[in-house]
Design a protein around this motif. Structure first.
Motif, short mmCIF file in Angstrom:
data_model
loop_
_atom_site.label_atom_id
_atom_site.label_comp_id
_atom_site.label_asym_id
_atom_site.label_seq_id
_atom_site.Cartn_x
_atom_site.Cartn_y
_atom_site.Cartn_z
N GLN A 66 0.86 -1.19 0.00
CA GLN A 66 0.00 0.00 0.00
C GLN A 66 0.89 1.23 0.00
OE1 GLN A 66 -2.44 0.70 3.52
NE2 GLN A 66 -4.10 1.49 2.24
N ASN A 120 -1.79 7.03 0.32
CA ASN A 120 -3.04 7.49 -0.31
C ASN A 120 -3.49 6.60 -1.47
OD1 ASN A 120 -3.16 9.82 1.41
ND2 ASN A 120 -1.55 10.71 0.14
N ARG A 121 -3.09 5.36 -1.44
CA ARG A 121 -3.51 4.40 -2.47
C ARG A 121 -4.11 3.17 -1.81
NH1 ARG A 121 0.16 5.07 -6.87
NH2 ARG A 121 -0.86 3.33 -7.91
N GLY A 122 -4.85 2.41 -2.59
CA GLY A 122 -5.37 1.14 -2.10
C GLY A 122 -4.30 0.07 -2.10
#
Lengths: 115, 117
Positions: B38, B41-43
């Motif tokens: 991860q 700010n990302r999945g």
């Protein structure tokens, strides 16, 4: 693999209000999952959503607090109801690749802050 | 019940050095094991998995992981770390099919990898 989008990407909400998070997948999938990722902690499964049936909630999560909709095979929503600061988390939508892939794919997440 | 342990909250390594992120698991039956990454700010992004076969599994971005049944471990490794590898890494495990034939793994707490220039 599946491409998953979530809206909103982030939000700041007031205590006592509700927020609905949308999850859109670029292909039809049977199972969709909603996770919570609290600061400094792992992913916790909230519920599993099947199209056309009630969501299955994990221990500690209830439908009144986290109602879920699954109107079709590419879309789901999770509502966080009557929010409190303890609900501040990242909420992630996920789908499985089906029985042929055994891998989960995740959306980018919704970062929720409750004041 | 399934469980996954990532004993290190943070791993620091210099760029160019080898890295290892540790993971141990407890599941019933034959394990299905995964690593996800991860970025801020990302999945989560899938890195690699072990289902059966060779104990050494190769995945994305030059990462590999070694399945050790006797030690119930699935450590993530990379021979030469890059600054861009700095991210949060999650190990996941499951021991069978979930309801409706879907796969519902248990995730570890995550390990923050910091690669220094």
């Amino acid at each position: 693999s599946a491409v998953i989008s979530q809206k909103p990407s982030r939000d700041i909400c007031q205590r006592g209000t509700s927020l609905t998070i949308q999850c859109q997948v670029d292909s039809q999938v049977t199972m969709m999952f909603w996770y919570r990722q609290q600061p400094g902690q792992s992913l916790t499964l909230i519920a599993t959503a099947n199209q056309g049936s009630e969501a299955t909630y994990e221990s500690g999560f209830v439908i009144d607090k986290f109602p879920i909709s699954r109107p079709n095979l590419t879309f789901s929503t999770l509502t966080v109801s009557n929010m409190s600061p303890e609900d501040s988390s990242i909420y992630l939508c996920s789908v499985d690749g089906g029985q042929s892939t055994d891998t989960q794919y995740f959306g980018p997440g919704t970062r929720l802050t409750v004041l | 019940a399934q469980s996954v342990a990532q004993p290190e909250d943070q791993v620091n390594v210099a760029e160019g050095n080898p890295l290892t992120v540790k993971c141990t698991y407890s599941v019933s039956g034959n394990p299905y094991l995964f690593w996800y990454v991860q970025y801020p700010n990302r999945g989560l992004q899938f890195l690699l998995k072990y289902i059966t076969g060779d104990n050494l599994v190769k995945g994305s971005y030059g990462f590999e992981a070694e399945f050790n049944k006797s030690q119930t471990s699935f450590h993530l490794k990379k021979p030469s770390a890059l600054v861009s590898d700095s991210a949060l890494y999650f190990c996941a495990a499951m021991g069978g099919l979930g309801p409706g034939g879907s796969y519902i793994p248990t995730f570890g707490r995550g390990t923050s990898l910091i690669v220094h220039p």
